[in-house]
Write a protein that holds these residues in place. Structure first.
Motif, short mmCIF file in Angstrom:
data_model
loop_
_atom_site.label_atom_id
_atom_site.label_comp_id
_atom_site.label_asym_id
_atom_site.label_seq_id
_atom_site.Cartn_x
_atom_site.Cartn_y
_atom_site.Cartn_z
N THR A 48 0.74 -1.25 -0.17
CA THR A 48 -0.03 -0.08 -0.15
C THR A 48 0.87 1.17 0.18
O THR A 48 0.46 2.13 -0.94
CB THR A 48 -0.91 -0.13 1.21
OG1 THR A 48 -0.24 -0.09 2.68
CG2 THR A 48 -1.76 -1.05 0.96
N GLY A 49 1.86 1.06 0.86
CA GLY A 49 2.72 2.44 0.77
C GLY A 49 3.45 2.79 -0.49
O GLY A 49 3.47 3.74 -0.86
N LEU A 52 0.91 4.05 -2.91
CA LEU A 52 0.53 5.71 -2.44
C LEU A 52 1.87 6.51 -2.96
O LEU A 52 1.76 7.59 -3.50
CB LEU A 52 0.45 5.76 -1.13
CG LEU A 52 -0.91 5.25 -0.38
CD1 LEU A 52 -0.66 4.91 1.03
CD2 LEU A 52 -2.02 6.10 -1.01
N ARG A 53 3.07 6.06 -2.82
CA ARG A 53 4.07 6.69 -3.43
C ARG A 53 4.25 6.76 -4.74
O ARG A 53 4.64 7.96 -5.29
CB ARG A 53 5.48 6.12 -2.74
CG ARG A 53 5.93 6.13 -1.29
CD ARG A 53 7.18 5.83 -0.81
NE ARG A 53 7.20 4.27 -0.70
CZ ARG A 53 6.66 3.58 0.37
NH1 ARG A 53 6.29 4.23 1.40
NH2 ARG A 53 6.80 2.37 0.46
N MET A 70 1.07 11.52 4.42
CA MET A 70 2.26 10.61 4.43
C MET A 70 3.56 11.31 5.30
O MET A 70 4.15 10.56 6.00
CB MET A 70 2.63 9.91 3.31
CG MET A 70 1.50 9.09 2.65
SD MET A 70 1.74 8.63 0.70
CE MET A 70 3.10 7.45 1.03
N GLY A 74 0.60 10.02 9.23
CA GLY A 74 -0.74 9.82 9.53
C GLY A 74 -1.18 8.71 8.43
O GLY A 74 -0.52 8.28 7.72
N VAL A 76 -3.62 7.77 5.22
CA VAL A 76 -4.70 8.49 4.13
C VAL A 76 -6.16 7.89 4.04
O VAL A 76 -6.25 6.70 4.94
CB VAL A 76 -3.87 8.05 2.64
CG1 VAL A 76 -2.66 8.55 2.73
CG2 VAL A 76 -4.20 6.90 2.52
N LEU A 81 -6.99 5.06 -1.19
CA LEU A 81 -6.06 4.03 -1.11
C LEU A 81 -6.67 2.76 -2.00
O LEU A 81 -6.21 2.14 -2.58
CB LEU A 81 -5.75 3.48 0.32
CG LEU A 81 -5.14 2.26 0.32
CD1 LEU A 81 -3.35 2.45 -0.56
CD2 LEU A 81 -4.58 1.89 1.87
N GLY A 103 0.46 -4.03 4.16
CA GLY A 103 0.47 -2.62 4.91
C GLY A 103 -0.97 -2.41 4.95
O GLY A 103 -1.56 -1.27 5.18
N ARG A 106 -4.77 -1.06 8.68
CA ARG A 106 -3.95 -0.20 9.49
C ARG A 106 -4.74 0.41 10.58
O ARG A 106 -4.54 1.04 11.47
CB ARG A 106 -3.08 0.90 8.82
CG ARG A 106 -1.82 0.27 8.41
CD ARG A 106 -1.10 0.97 7.61
NE ARG A 106 0.02 1.47 7.91
CZ ARG A 106 1.26 1.20 7.07
NH1 ARG A 106 0.88 0.50 5.73
NH2 ARG A 106 2.54 1.58 7.31
N ASN A 110 -10.04 1.42 7.41
CA ASN A 110 -9.55 0.55 6.63
C ASN A 110 -10.48 -0.87 6.40
O ASN A 110 -10.97 -1.36 5.51
CB ASN A 110 -8.10 -0.10 6.61
CG ASN A 110 -6.96 0.83 6.33
OD1 ASN A 110 -5.68 0.42 6.66
ND2 ASN A 110 -7.34 2.03 5.81
N ARG A 148 13.97 7.11 2.23
CA ARG A 148 12.40 7.50 2.38
C ARG A 148 12.39 8.73 3.08
O ARG A 148 12.93 8.96 4.17
CB ARG A 148 11.75 6.31 3.04
CG ARG A 148 11.01 5.42 1.95
CD ARG A 148 10.52 4.25 2.61
NE ARG A 148 9.22 4.77 3.45
CZ ARG A 148 8.36 3.95 3.71
NH1 ARG A 148 8.33 2.57 3.69
NH2 ARG A 148 7.50 4.08 4.63
P1 AMP Z 1 4.31 2.11 4.23
O1 AMP Z 1 5.34 2.28 2.98
O2 AMP Z 1 3.56 0.93 4.31
O3 AMP Z 1 5.40 2.46 5.72
O4 AMP Z 1 3.48 3.17 4.33
C1 AMP Z 1 3.78 4.75 4.06
C2 AMP Z 1 2.80 5.62 4.37
O5 AMP Z 1 1.56 5.32 3.64
C3 AMP Z 1 2.01 5.34 5.72
O6 AMP Z 1 2.81 6.16 6.82
C4 AMP Z 1 0.79 5.92 5.53
O7 AMP Z 1 0.65 7.49 5.58
C5 AMP Z 1 0.41 5.50 4.25
N1 AMP Z 1 -0.39 4.15 4.11
C6 AMP Z 1 0.23 2.97 3.90
N2 AMP Z 1 -0.70 1.96 4.10
C7 AMP Z 1 -1.78 2.62 4.49
C8 AMP Z 1 -3.00 2.31 4.69
N3 AMP Z 1 -3.44 0.99 4.85
N4 AMP Z 1 -4.06 3.02 5.04
C9 AMP Z 1 -3.87 4.49 5.20
N5 AMP Z 1 -2.71 4.98 4.81
C10 AMP Z 1 -1.76 3.93 4.58
#
Ligand code: AMP
Length: 206
Positions: A48-49, A52-53, A70, A74, A76, A81, A103, A106, A110, A148
């Motif tokens: 998921t991260g 989003l990235r 992010m 926090g 999203v 997502l 991911g 969370r 979700n 990151r």
């Molecule tokens: P990660 O790479 O998994 O550490 O995710 C990076 C960031 O993406 C997190 O700190 C959140 O801001 C956002 N994110 C990732 N997964 C989720 C999720 N399941 N729900 C909401 N935000 C998420």
């Protein structure tokens, strides 16, 4: 909580993709384990991260909104997502594939939103839960140096707090409700952690 974890994706003609939720704190080794699982089982890995990235990197208006949340550590909006998640699943074989959704979930939002938007379209096979103490996660995050933007001391603190306050309770609740949470101690060597992961995944799919 309205999320069911008991359906198995055993029907070869199913029009639904299989999904395994992969949960664990930041730095708990989810990504490493997922890469190893992809090799062994042929799963598709959706982080998921990473999704989003990629949206942030596209420079879209939505990406700009996501970036603010992010960078503050926090979470999203789940609806945003899950749009990315469903699009990625459809691009990667949909019902022909089994997906590691790394991911997710969370927080409670979700879980509830997945129940509304994707539960009927997918077969949730189970929840793989990588457990590790806060101090080790913090040390691993500070040491990993992947470039990151959110791997800095301040944001790490917030991400760990979000994990403790929002993710752990929701996984505990799912465990109580559907008994489909498969725990792995990721404080061991990488080899032993993966060995235990395989045992748990085999039980989940069995
Ligand atoms: P990660 O790479 O998994 O550490 O995710 C990076 C960031 O993406 C997190 O700190 C959140 O801001 C956002 N994110 C990732 N997964 C989720 C999720 N399941 N729900 C909401 N935000 C998420």
């Amino acid at each position: 909580m309205g999320i069911c974890g008991g359906q198995k994706n055993t029907d070869a003609n199913s029009d639904k993709p299989g999904v395994i939720f992969v949960v664990g704190g930041p730095g708990a080794g989810k990504g490493t384990a997922c890469a190893q699982l992809v090799k062994k089982y042929g799963f598709m890995h959706l982080s998921t991260g990473d999704l989003l990235r990629a949206e942030v990197a596209s420079g879209s208006e939505k990406g700009k909104e996501l970036q603010v949340i992010m960078s503050e550590g926090g979470l999203v909006k789940t609806e945003d997502l899950l749009l990315l998640v469903e699009a990625a699943m459809r691009k990667n074989g949909w019902a022909k594939s089994k997906f590691l959704l790394d991911g997710f979930p969370r927080n409670k939002e979700n879980v509830v939103t997945y129940g509304e938007k994707l539960m009927d379209k997918t077969n949730l096979l189970g929840i793989l839960y990588f457990e590790l103490d806060q101090e080790t996660m913090r040390a691993r995050l500070l040491g990993r140096n992947e470039g990151r933007a959110d791997d800095n001391e301040e944001t790490i603190k917030k991400r760990l707090a979000t994990y403790e306050n929002e993710t752990v309770p929701v996984v505990t609740e799912m465990d109580t409700q559907n008994k489909n949470v498969w725990r792995v101690n990721s404080g061991q060597t990488m080899e032993k952690t993966f060995e235990d992961t395989v045992v748990q995944v085999d039980k989940m799919l069995g």
